[in-house]
Scaffold this motif. Structure first.
Motif, PDB file in Angstrom:
ATOM      1  N   ILE A 119      22.528  -7.035 -40.813  1.00 50.95           N
ATOM      2  CA  ILE A 119      23.644  -7.614 -40.060  1.00 50.95           C
ATOM      3  C   ILE A 119      23.416  -7.436 -38.559  1.00 50.95           C
ATOM      4  CG2 ILE A 119      26.106  -7.339 -39.537  1.00 50.95           C
ATOM      5  CD1 ILE A 119      26.507  -6.756 -42.543  1.00 50.95           C
ATOM      6  N   THR A 120      22.943  -6.263 -38.154  1.00 51.19           N
ATOM      7  CA  THR A 120      22.661  -6.026 -36.736  1.00 51.19           C
ATOM      8  C   THR A 120      21.614  -7.001 -36.220  1.00 51.19           C
ATOM      9  OG1 THR A 120      23.179  -3.687 -37.025  1.00 51.19           O
ATOM     10  CG2 THR A 120      21.918  -4.287 -35.060  1.00 51.19           C
ATOM     11  N   ILE A 144      21.854 -14.281 -33.221  1.00 47.60           N
ATOM     12  CA  ILE A 144      22.923 -15.214 -32.841  1.00 47.60           C
ATOM     13  C   ILE A 144      23.239 -15.087 -31.359  1.00 47.60           C
ATOM     14  CG2 ILE A 144      25.393 -15.695 -33.127  1.00 47.60           C
ATOM     15  CD1 ILE A 144      24.973 -14.937 -36.129  1.00 47.60           C
ATOM     16  N   CYS A 145      23.386 -13.854 -30.889  1.00 45.85           N
ATOM     17  CA  CYS A 145      23.670 -13.646 -29.464  1.00 45.85           C
ATOM     18  C   CYS A 145      22.520 -14.124 -28.591  1.00 45.85           C
ATOM     19  CB  CYS A 145      23.950 -12.165 -29.191  1.00 45.85           C
ATOM     20  SG  CYS A 145      25.502 -11.584 -29.893  1.00 45.85           S
ATOM     21  N   PHE A 146      21.291 -13.949 -29.051  1.00 42.86           N
ATOM     22  CA  PHE A 146      20.120 -14.400 -28.292  1.00 42.86           C
ATOM     23  C   PHE A 146      20.113 -15.911 -28.141  1.00 42.86           C
ATOM     24  CE2 PHE A 146      15.603 -15.653 -28.163  1.00 42.86           C
ATOM     25  CZ  PHE A 146      15.247 -15.031 -26.981  1.00 42.86           C
ATOM     26  N   TYR A 147      20.361 -16.627 -29.226  1.00 45.15           N
ATOM     27  CA  TYR A 147      20.351 -18.087 -29.150  1.00 45.15           C
ATOM     28  C   TYR A 147      21.547 -18.652 -28.399  1.00 45.15           C
ATOM     29  CZ  TYR A 147      16.185 -18.655 -31.904  1.00 45.15           C
ATOM     30  OH  TYR A 147      14.890 -18.624 -32.322  1.00 45.15           O
ATOM     31  N   LEU A 148      22.664 -17.927 -28.410  1.00 48.18           N
ATOM     32  CA  LEU A 148      23.829 -18.374 -27.645  1.00 48.18           C
ATOM     33  C   LEU A 148      23.794 -17.870 -26.212  1.00 48.18           C
ATOM     34  CD1 LEU A 148      26.667 -17.948 -30.296  1.00 48.18           C
ATOM     35  CD2 LEU A 148      25.530 -20.057 -29.572  1.00 48.18           C
ATOM     36  N   GLU A 149      22.766 -17.081 -25.883  1.00 48.18           N
ATOM     37  CA  GLU A 149      22.572 -16.492 -24.561  1.00 48.18           C
ATOM     38  C   GLU A 149      23.801 -15.706 -24.116  1.00 48.18           C
ATOM     39  OE1 GLU A 149      21.186 -19.525 -21.900  1.00 48.18           O
ATOM     40  OE2 GLU A 149      19.316 -19.780 -23.003  1.00 48.18           O
ATOM     41  N   VAL A 150      24.281 -14.834 -24.994  1.00 48.45           N
ATOM     42  CA  VAL A 150      25.430 -13.982 -24.701  1.00 48.45           C
ATOM     43  C   VAL A 150      24.966 -12.829 -23.822  1.00 48.45           C
ATOM     44  CG1 VAL A 150      27.161 -12.459 -25.729  1.00 48.45           C
ATOM     45  CG2 VAL A 150      26.562 -14.593 -26.859  1.00 48.45           C
ATOM     46  N   GLY A 151      25.764 -12.514 -22.821  1.00 44.55           N
ATOM     47  CA  GLY A 151      25.437 -11.396 -21.942  1.00 44.55           C
ATOM     48  C   GLY A 151      24.173 -11.666 -21.139  1.00 44.55           C
ATOM     49  N   GLY A 152      23.265 -10.688 -21.115  1.00 42.81           N
ATOM     50  CA  GLY A 152      22.023 -10.832 -20.344  1.00 42.81           C
ATOM     51  C   GLY A 152      20.876 -11.417 -21.143  1.00 42.81           C
TER      52      GLY A 152
END
Length: 75
Positions: free
Chosen positions: A54-55, A61-69
């Protein structure tokens, strides 16, 4: 030997996700077996693996959505 070489050449960089998914399927089967037979070691391995899985998926998901840095483009 030649067939496996052609398969891995065809898959290119996709071999790691395929092997990861295969490993995930094996661990899920062991987790189900551990739950049915009440084998605490199998249940613990399944619990730890699920947390890691899950991690990893949340990171992707965050990488492809460019979340944060996180960014796909290197500067």
């Amino acid at each position: 030997l030649q067939l496996s070489r052609q398969i891995f050449d065809f898959l290119g960089f996709q071999w790691a996700p395929i092997l990861g998914n295969f490993l995930h399927i094996i661990v899920v089967i062991l987790g189900l077996f551990g739950t049915i037979q009440y084998r605490p070691r199998y249940i613990m391995v399944y619990t730890v693996w699920t947390a890691l899985w899950i991690t990893w998926n949340v990171f992707i998901i965050c990488f492809y959505l460019e979340v944060g840095g996180l960014s796909k483009v290197s500067v």
